[in-house]
Design a protein around this motif. Structure first.
Motif, PDB file in Angstrom:
ATOM      1  N   MET A   1      43.783  17.812  22.707  1.00 32.20           N
ATOM      2  CA  MET A   1      43.705  16.840  23.784  1.00 32.20           C
ATOM      3  C   MET A   1      42.278  16.307  23.834  1.00 32.20           C
ATOM      4  N   THR A   2      42.135  14.987  23.931  1.00 31.12           N
ATOM      5  CA  THR A   2      40.796  14.406  23.991  1.00 31.12           C
ATOM      6  C   THR A   2      40.451  14.041  25.420  1.00 31.12           C
ATOM      7  N   SER A   3      39.191  14.065  25.681  1.00 33.12           N
ATOM      8  CA  SER A   3      38.674  13.715  26.996  1.00 33.12           C
ATOM      9  C   SER A   3      38.288  12.249  26.995  1.00 33.12           C
ATOM     10  N   PRO A   4      38.296  11.582  28.175  1.00 36.55           N
ATOM     11  CA  PRO A   4      37.836  10.209  28.227  1.00 36.55           C
ATOM     12  C   PRO A   4      36.381  10.101  27.785  1.00 36.55           C
ATOM     13  N   LEU A   5      35.666  11.203  27.819  1.00 38.61           N
ATOM     14  CA  LEU A   5      34.261  11.184  27.454  1.00 38.61           C
ATOM     15  C   LEU A   5      34.053  11.158  25.947  1.00 38.61           C
ATOM     16  N   ASP A   6      35.103  11.470  25.182  1.00 39.15           N
ATOM     17  CA  ASP A   6      34.963  11.504  23.734  1.00 39.15           C
ATOM     18  C   ASP A   6      34.557  10.149  23.164  1.00 39.15           C
ATOM     19  N   ASP A   7      35.013   9.074  23.794  1.00 40.87           N
ATOM     20  CA  ASP A   7      34.723   7.752  23.284  1.00 40.87           C
ATOM     21  C   ASP A   7      33.583   7.065  24.026  1.00 40.87           C
ATOM     22  N   ARG A  22      36.987  16.019  39.439  1.00 38.61           N
ATOM     23  CA  ARG A  22      36.375  16.256  38.140  1.00 38.61           C
ATOM     24  C   ARG A  22      34.863  16.075  38.225  1.00 38.61           C
ATOM     25  N   ALA A  23      34.268  16.591  39.285  1.00 44.38           N
ATOM     26  CA  ALA A  23      32.836  16.395  39.518  1.00 44.38           C
ATOM     27  C   ALA A  23      31.988  16.945  38.380  1.00 44.38           C
ATOM     28  N   GLU A  24      32.349  18.080  37.838  1.00 44.16           N
ATOM     29  CA  GLU A  24      31.558  18.657  36.733  1.00 44.16           C
ATOM     30  C   GLU A  24      31.620  17.762  35.503  1.00 44.16           C
ATOM     31  N   GLU A  25      32.824  17.301  35.176  1.00 45.04           N
ATOM     32  CA  GLU A  25      32.978  16.420  34.026  1.00 45.04           C
ATOM     33  C   GLU A  25      32.262  15.086  34.272  1.00 45.04           C
ATOM     34  N   ALA A  27      29.598  14.661  36.208  1.00 45.05           N
ATOM     35  CA  ALA A  27      28.169  14.930  36.071  1.00 45.05           C
ATOM     36  C   ALA A  27      27.769  15.007  34.599  1.00 45.05           C
ATOM     37  N   GLU A  28      28.633  15.579  33.771  1.00 44.17           N
ATOM     38  CA  GLU A  28      28.345  15.634  32.333  1.00 44.17           C
ATOM     39  C   GLU A  28      28.341  14.229  31.732  1.00 44.17           C
ATOM     40  N   ALA A  29      29.240  13.364  32.185  1.00 40.74           N
ATOM     41  CA  ALA A  29      29.249  11.973  31.710  1.00 40.74           C
ATOM     42  C   ALA A  29      27.942  11.278  32.092  1.00 40.74           C
ATOM     43  N   VAL A  30      27.459  11.553  33.279  1.00 38.09           N
ATOM     44  CA  VAL A  30      26.183  10.967  33.712  1.00 38.09           C
ATOM     45  C   VAL A  30      25.049  11.496  32.836  1.00 38.09           C
ATOM     46  N   ARG A  31      25.052  12.809  32.556  1.00 40.63           N
ATOM     47  CA  ARG A  31      24.025  13.375  31.666  1.00 40.63           C
ATOM     48  C   ARG A  31      24.088  12.734  30.280  1.00 40.63           C
ATOM     49  N   ASP A  32      25.303  12.503  29.778  1.00 41.21           N
ATOM     50  CA  ASP A  32      25.467  11.837  28.484  1.00 41.21           C
ATOM     51  C   ASP A  32      24.860  10.435  28.519  1.00 41.21           C
ATOM     52  N   LEU A  33      25.091   9.721  29.595  1.00 43.31           N
ATOM     53  CA  LEU A  33      24.537   8.374  29.724  1.00 43.31           C
ATOM     54  C   LEU A  33      23.018   8.391  29.796  1.00 43.31           C
ATOM     55  N   VAL A  34      22.482   9.350  30.522  1.00 44.28           N
ATOM     56  CA  VAL A  34      21.023   9.479  30.598  1.00 44.28           C
ATOM     57  C   VAL A  34      20.457   9.726  29.205  1.00 44.28           C
ATOM     58  N   ARG A  35      21.092  10.641  28.464  1.00 47.37           N
ATOM     59  CA  ARG A  35      20.637  10.918  27.095  1.00 47.37           C
ATOM     60  C   ARG A  35      20.745   9.680  26.214  1.00 47.37           C
ATOM     61  N   PRO A  70      30.430  14.452  46.026  1.00 44.63           N
ATOM     62  CA  PRO A  70      29.660  13.318  45.520  1.00 44.63           C
ATOM     63  C   PRO A  70      28.188  13.623  45.302  1.00 44.63           C
ATOM     64  N   ALA A  71      27.682  14.699  45.868  1.00 40.94           N
ATOM     65  CA  ALA A  71      26.270  15.039  45.683  1.00 40.94           C
ATOM     66  C   ALA A  71      26.002  15.632  44.303  1.00 40.94           C
ATOM     67  N   LEU A  72      27.040  16.173  43.664  1.00 40.53           N
ATOM     68  CA  LEU A  72      26.856  16.861  42.398  1.00 40.53           C
ATOM     69  C   LEU A  72      26.148  16.024  41.337  1.00 40.53           C
ATOM     70  N   PRO A  73      26.553  14.784  41.089  1.00 40.15           N
ATOM     71  CA  PRO A  73      25.896  14.025  40.019  1.00 40.15           C
ATOM     72  C   PRO A  73      24.617  13.308  40.448  1.00 40.15           C
ATOM     73  N   SER A  74      24.178  13.448  41.690  1.00 41.84           N
ATOM     74  CA  SER A  74      23.059  12.628  42.153  1.00 41.84           C
ATOM     75  C   SER A  74      21.745  12.940  41.440  1.00 41.84           C
ATOM     76  N   ALA A  75      21.482  14.200  41.121  1.00 36.88           N
ATOM     77  CA  ALA A  75      20.244  14.532  40.399  1.00 36.88           C
ATOM     78  C   ALA A  75      20.256  13.914  39.004  1.00 36.88           C
ATOM     79  N   GLU A  76      21.394  14.036  38.330  1.00 36.22           N
ATOM     80  CA  GLU A  76      21.505  13.445  37.000  1.00 36.22           C
ATOM     81  C   GLU A  76      21.378  11.929  37.073  1.00 36.22           C
ATOM     82  N   ALA A  77      22.047  11.336  38.056  1.00 32.85           N
ATOM     83  CA  ALA A  77      22.030   9.885  38.202  1.00 32.85           C
ATOM     84  C   ALA A  77      20.632   9.370  38.523  1.00 32.85           C
ATOM     85  N   SER A  78      19.868  10.140  39.271  1.00 36.97           N
ATOM     86  CA  SER A  78      18.505   9.722  39.629  1.00 36.97           C
ATOM     87  C   SER A  78      17.635   9.519  38.395  1.00 36.97           C
ATOM     88  N   ALA A  79      17.923  10.230  37.324  1.00 36.10           N
ATOM     89  CA  ALA A  79      17.142  10.088  36.095  1.00 36.10           C
ATOM     90  C   ALA A  79      17.328   8.714  35.457  1.00 36.10           C
TER      91      ALA A  79
END
Length: 157
Positions: A1-7, A22-25, A27-35, A70-79
Motif C-alpha cells: 500500500m502506498t501513502s499519498p506522501l510517496d509521490d 493523521r497528524a503524525e503523517e 507533520a512528516e509531510a511538512v518535514r519533507d517539504l521543509v527538507r 492542529p498544534a502538532l505540525p506548527s513547529a515544523e511549519a514554522s521552519a
C-alpha cells in the motif's frame, strides 16, 4: 500500500479528505517539504524554493486546523517561513509582490505557520517595507484596529 506522501508531500496537505486523524503523517509531510525547500535553496534554485514554500505555507494554514491536533505540525511549519523569506529575497521577487503576499496572508489570519514583517525584512527591502507600511496604514484608516472584531475604540486622553 502506498501513502499519498510517496509521490508528493503537498498531496496530504491539500487533501482535506485525508485528515483529521493523521497528524503524525501530516507533520512528516511538512518535514519533507521543509527538507525539499532547503535542498532547492542549497542548490540555488531560489524560484522553485520560493514557489514550493509559498504553496506549502498557504496549504498548511488552510488544512492544519482540520487536524485533531492542529498544534502538532506548527513547529515544523514554522521552519518554512525563514526559508520562504530567504527564497523571496534571493529569487528577486518584486518587493511589492512580497508586501502584497504578506499583507494578504496576515489579513487572512495566517496562523500556522505565522508570518511576520520581521521575517521578510530582507525580501521586502526599503521599497517593499514602505509599500507594506502604507497598505497597513490605509487599512487601519478604513478599519482602525480598536474597532475590529467588535472592540470599541476609546480615544486616549
Amino acid at each position: 500500500m502506498t501513502s499519498p506522501l510517496d509521490d508528493d508531500p503537498l498531496e496530504l496537505l491539500s487533501g482535506p479528505s485525508l485528515l483529521p486523524d493523521r497528524a503524525e503523517e501530516y507533520a512528516e509531510a511538512v518535514r519533507d517539504l521543509v527538507r525539499e525547500v532547503a535542498a532547492l535553496s542549497d542548490l540555488g534554485e531560489w524560484t522553485a524554493a520560493e514557489s514550493l514554500a509559498r504553496r506549502a505555507i498557504v496549504l498548511i494554514d488552510r488544512t492544519a486546523p482540520m487536524l485533531t491536533d492542529p498544534a502538532l505540525p506548527s513547529a515544523e511549519a514554522s521552519a518554512l517561513v525563514p526559508l520562504h523569506a530567504t527564497a523571496c529575497a534571493r529569487a528577486g521577487v518584486d518587493p511589492h509582490e512580497v508586501a502584497r503576499w504578506l499583507l494578504a496572508a496576515q489579513a487572512n489570519g495566517q496562523d500556522v505557520p505565522a508570518v511576520s514583517v520581521e521575517a521578510y525584512a530582507d525580501a521586502l527591502g526599503p521599497e517593499g517595507l514602505a509599500a507594506y507600511t502604507a497598505s497597513v496604514t490605509a487599512l487601519d484608516e478604513l478599519d482602525p484596529p480598536a474597532t475590529r472584531h467588535g472592540e470599541r475604540h476609546t480615544p486616549s486622553a
